[in-house]
Design a protein around this motif. Structure first.
Motif, PDB file in Angstrom:
ATOM      1  N   GLU A  46      10.327   5.608   7.106  1.00  0.00           N
ATOM      2  CA  GLU A  46       9.497   5.336   5.937  1.00  0.00           C
ATOM      3  C   GLU A  46       9.806   3.939   5.406  1.00  0.00           C
ATOM      4  O   GLU A  46      10.956   3.511   5.414  1.00  0.00           O
ATOM      5  N   PRO A  47       8.794   3.215   4.934  1.00  0.00           N
ATOM      6  CA  PRO A  47       9.026   1.872   4.385  1.00  0.00           C
ATOM      7  C   PRO A  47       9.973   1.916   3.182  1.00  0.00           C
ATOM      8  O   PRO A  47      10.066   2.928   2.488  1.00  0.00           O
ATOM      9  N   SER A  48      10.637   0.796   2.923  1.00  0.00           N
ATOM     10  CA  SER A  48      11.576   0.706   1.797  1.00  0.00           C
ATOM     11  C   SER A  48      10.812   0.780   0.471  1.00  0.00           C
ATOM     12  O   SER A  48       9.604   0.529   0.411  1.00  0.00           O
ATOM     13  N   GLU A  49      11.550   1.080  -0.582  1.00  0.00           N
ATOM     14  CA  GLU A  49      10.950   1.140  -1.916  1.00  0.00           C
ATOM     15  C   GLU A  49      10.401  -0.225  -2.330  1.00  0.00           C
ATOM     16  O   GLU A  49       9.358  -0.317  -2.969  1.00  0.00           O
ATOM     17  N   GLU A  50      11.103  -1.287  -1.933  1.00  0.00           N
ATOM     18  CA  GLU A  50      10.643  -2.637  -2.261  1.00  0.00           C
ATOM     19  C   GLU A  50       9.303  -2.929  -1.579  1.00  0.00           C
ATOM     20  O   GLU A  50       8.395  -3.501  -2.192  1.00  0.00           O
ATOM     21  N   TYR A  51       9.175  -2.533  -0.324  1.00  0.00           N
ATOM     22  CA  TYR A  51       7.929  -2.768   0.408  1.00  0.00           C
ATOM     23  C   TYR A  51       6.791  -1.958  -0.208  1.00  0.00           C
ATOM     24  O   TYR A  51       5.674  -2.469  -0.384  1.00  0.00           O
ATOM     25  N   LYS A  52       7.069  -0.703  -0.554  1.00  0.00           N
ATOM     26  CA  LYS A  52       6.040   0.139  -1.181  1.00  0.00           C
ATOM     27  C   LYS A  52       5.565  -0.478  -2.494  1.00  0.00           C
ATOM     28  O   LYS A  52       4.360  -0.510  -2.774  1.00  0.00           O
ATOM     29  N   ALA A  53       6.512  -0.972  -3.307  1.00  0.00           N
ATOM     30  CA  ALA A  53       6.150  -1.596  -4.589  1.00  0.00           C
ATOM     31  C   ALA A  53       5.310  -2.841  -4.356  1.00  0.00           C
ATOM     32  O   ALA A  53       4.318  -3.078  -5.060  1.00  0.00           O
TER      33      ALA A  53
END
Length: 81
Positions: A46-53
């Motif tokens: 799953e993509p990182s939280e930073e990437y999702k944001a």
């Protein structure tokens, strides 16, 4: 990060191909196989939280019409290509 050993079986043709690729990257066969599998596993994660944001922000800006787009031709012209 802990590591787990697994025994895998590959046919001789696959081993020969992987050995050639390992040599091209100046890696041992074992290292090349481990690197390749870990890289593939990361692509499934799953993509990182930073990437999702960042993506949520981009989508929001796109919906509001504030996201700026540049054509490939504009970028090439800007960098003299």
């Amino acid at each position: 990060m802990s590591k787990t050993k697994k025994l895998i079986e590959l046919d001789d043709k696959a081993i020969a191909i992987l050995e050639k690729q390992a040599k091209l990257q100046k890696r041992s066969l074992k290292n090349y196989i481990e690197y390749t599998l870990e890289d593939a596993a990361l692509r499934y994660s799953e993509p990182s939280e930073e990437y999702k944001a960042m993506m949520d922000n981009m989508l929001e800006r796109d919906e509001k019409g504030t996201l700026k787009y540049h054509s490939w031709e504009d970028i090439k012209a800007q960098y003299g290509r």
